[in-house]
Design a protein around this motif. Structure first.
Motif, short mmCIF file in Angstrom:
data_model
loop_
_atom_site.label_atom_id
_atom_site.label_comp_id
_atom_site.label_asym_id
_atom_site.label_seq_id
_atom_site.Cartn_x
_atom_site.Cartn_y
_atom_site.Cartn_z
N LEU A 1 -35.86 -3.74 5.84
CA LEU A 1 -36.02 -4.04 4.42
C LEU A 1 -36.55 -5.46 4.22
N ALA A 2 -36.01 -6.41 4.97
CA ALA A 2 -36.47 -7.80 4.85
C ALA A 2 -37.94 -7.91 5.24
N GLN A 3 -38.34 -7.20 6.28
CA GLN A 3 -39.74 -7.23 6.71
C GLN A 3 -40.66 -6.68 5.62
N MET A 4 -40.25 -5.57 5.02
CA MET A 4 -41.07 -4.95 3.97
C MET A 4 -41.16 -5.85 2.74
N GLN A 5 -40.03 -6.45 2.34
CA GLN A 5 -40.02 -7.34 1.18
C GLN A 5 -40.89 -8.57 1.45
N ARG A 6 -40.88 -9.07 2.66
CA ARG A 6 -41.71 -10.22 3.01
C ARG A 6 -43.20 -9.85 2.95
N GLN A 7 -43.54 -8.65 3.41
CA GLN A 7 -44.93 -8.20 3.35
C GLN A 7 -45.39 -8.03 1.90
N MET A 8 -44.52 -7.50 1.06
CA MET A 8 -44.86 -7.34 -0.35
C MET A 8 -45.01 -8.71 -1.03
N PHE A 9 -44.17 -9.66 -0.62
CA PHE A 9 -44.30 -11.01 -1.14
C PHE A 9 -45.69 -11.57 -0.83
N GLU A 10 -46.19 -11.34 0.38
CA GLU A 10 -47.50 -11.87 0.77
C GLU A 10 -48.62 -11.28 -0.09
N ILE A 11 -48.48 -10.02 -0.47
CA ILE A 11 -49.47 -9.39 -1.34
C ILE A 11 -49.51 -10.11 -2.69
N ILE B 1 -35.86 -14.33 0.47
CA ILE B 1 -36.03 -13.51 1.66
C ILE B 1 -36.04 -14.44 2.87
N TYR B 2 -35.10 -14.25 3.78
CA TYR B 2 -35.02 -15.11 4.97
C TYR B 2 -34.28 -14.35 6.06
N ASN B 3 -34.57 -14.72 7.32
CA ASN B 3 -33.99 -14.02 8.47
C ASN B 3 -34.16 -12.51 8.26
N ASP B 4 -33.07 -11.76 8.34
CA ASP B 4 -33.11 -10.31 8.06
C ASP B 4 -32.40 -10.01 6.75
N ILE B 5 -32.49 -10.93 5.81
CA ILE B 5 -31.71 -10.83 4.57
C ILE B 5 -32.62 -10.88 3.35
N VAL B 6 -32.31 -10.01 2.38
CA VAL B 6 -32.93 -10.08 1.06
C VAL B 6 -31.80 -10.35 0.07
N ALA B 7 -31.88 -11.48 -0.64
CA ALA B 7 -30.82 -11.89 -1.56
C ALA B 7 -31.33 -11.82 -2.99
#
Length: 267
Positions: free
Chosen positions: A247-257, A222-228
């Motif tokens: 989507l990238a923001q949400m995936q980054r937040q879930m990663f932090e959890i 997950i980087y910039n506005d991209i989920v790979a």
């Protein structure tokens, strides 16, 4: 078979289903519980599972600790493990449920704003084969800030050590940083490998999460506005980049959890 025995077997079948056993795994375990120790040939007939398939199923059940292999004087037999081994599986299910309960409020708070929203400008790019994955990996070097993600296996097993080394050198030259989370699949993949000295020079931070909490069966960056998403299973090698800020923001937040409940790496 009397009614009590039939009811007991039915209750056991339901219980094993709730634990995630397949039909064949239930047949194997039930046969050992009701008939006692058996050789693989005897068990194959009793459970109605062909010999070609039963070896793989037995390996899985032995990993779970509910079937034991016992060497007797002239043969090797299989038997059901003690009941407390089965109880351990129940505890693992309880741990998963507790993790889901703990994470659910956070996930809900992130999902609500996302529901029913139009997301214009989304771009989905497919990549296939080793060369496609190489391109995806190199794309991460365009990160404008920290990269986060989930590590499935060592990338060099797919793209080769030379390419992997080049990527690491460029990663260092661009002064990039990354945090990742790995699980037991990754640990299995690096057994017997020598440590890469360059890794210690990179801004990498890793954490471990047990397989019972999260199964990491593919790679995610997950980087910039991209989920790979990267996946390589046998001959099936492909990747997907989704370019979408929300989507990238949400995936980054879930990663932090997940990061906050993971353990510090000992690698």
């Amino acid at each position: 078979m009397n009614k009590n025995s039939s009811d007991n077997l039915s209750a056991l079948d339901t219980f094993l289903t709730q634990l995630g056993f397949t039909v064949e795994e239930k047949s194997i375990y039930t046969a050992l519980v009701t008939r006692g120790s058996m050789t693989i040939l005897e068990l194959s007939k009793a459970a109605g599972v062909n010999r070609t398939k039963i070896y793989r199923l037995l390996d899985e059940l032995k990993k779970r600790g509910i079937i034991l292999e016992v060497v007797e004087e002239y043969k090797t037999v299989l038997k059901a493990a003690e009941i407390h081994n089965l109880e351990q599986l129940v505890k693992e299910q309880e741990a998963k449920a507790a993790l889901l309960r703990e994470s659910f409020p956070h996930v809900v708070s992130m999902l609500h704003p996302m529901m029913n929203l139009q997301q214009p400008g989304t771009e989905v790019i497919m990549y296939r084969g080793v060369e496609g994955i190489k391109q995806m990996i190199w794309n991460t070097l365009e990160a404008k800030s920290e990269i986060v993600g989930y590590t499935y296996r060592e990338m060099d097993e797919l793209v080769g050590e030379t390419y992997d080394q080049s990527w690491r050198e460029e990663f260092k030259a661009r002064d990039l940083s990354m945090r990742d989370i790995y699980s037991d699949v990754y640990l299995e993949s690096i057994k017997g490998k020598k440590d890469n000295q360059l890794v210690s020079d990179l801004k990498f931070e890793s954490r471990y999460i047990a397989e019972k909490h999260l199964t990491i069966n593919h790679q995610i960056d997950i980087y910039n506005d991209i989920v790979a998403f990267y996946s390589w299973q046998g001959e099936e090698i492909y990747g997907v980049e989704i370019h979408n800020a929300k989507l990238a923001q949400m995936q980054r937040q879930m990663f932090e959890i997940v990061w906050n409940i993971s353990k510090r790496s000992k690698l």
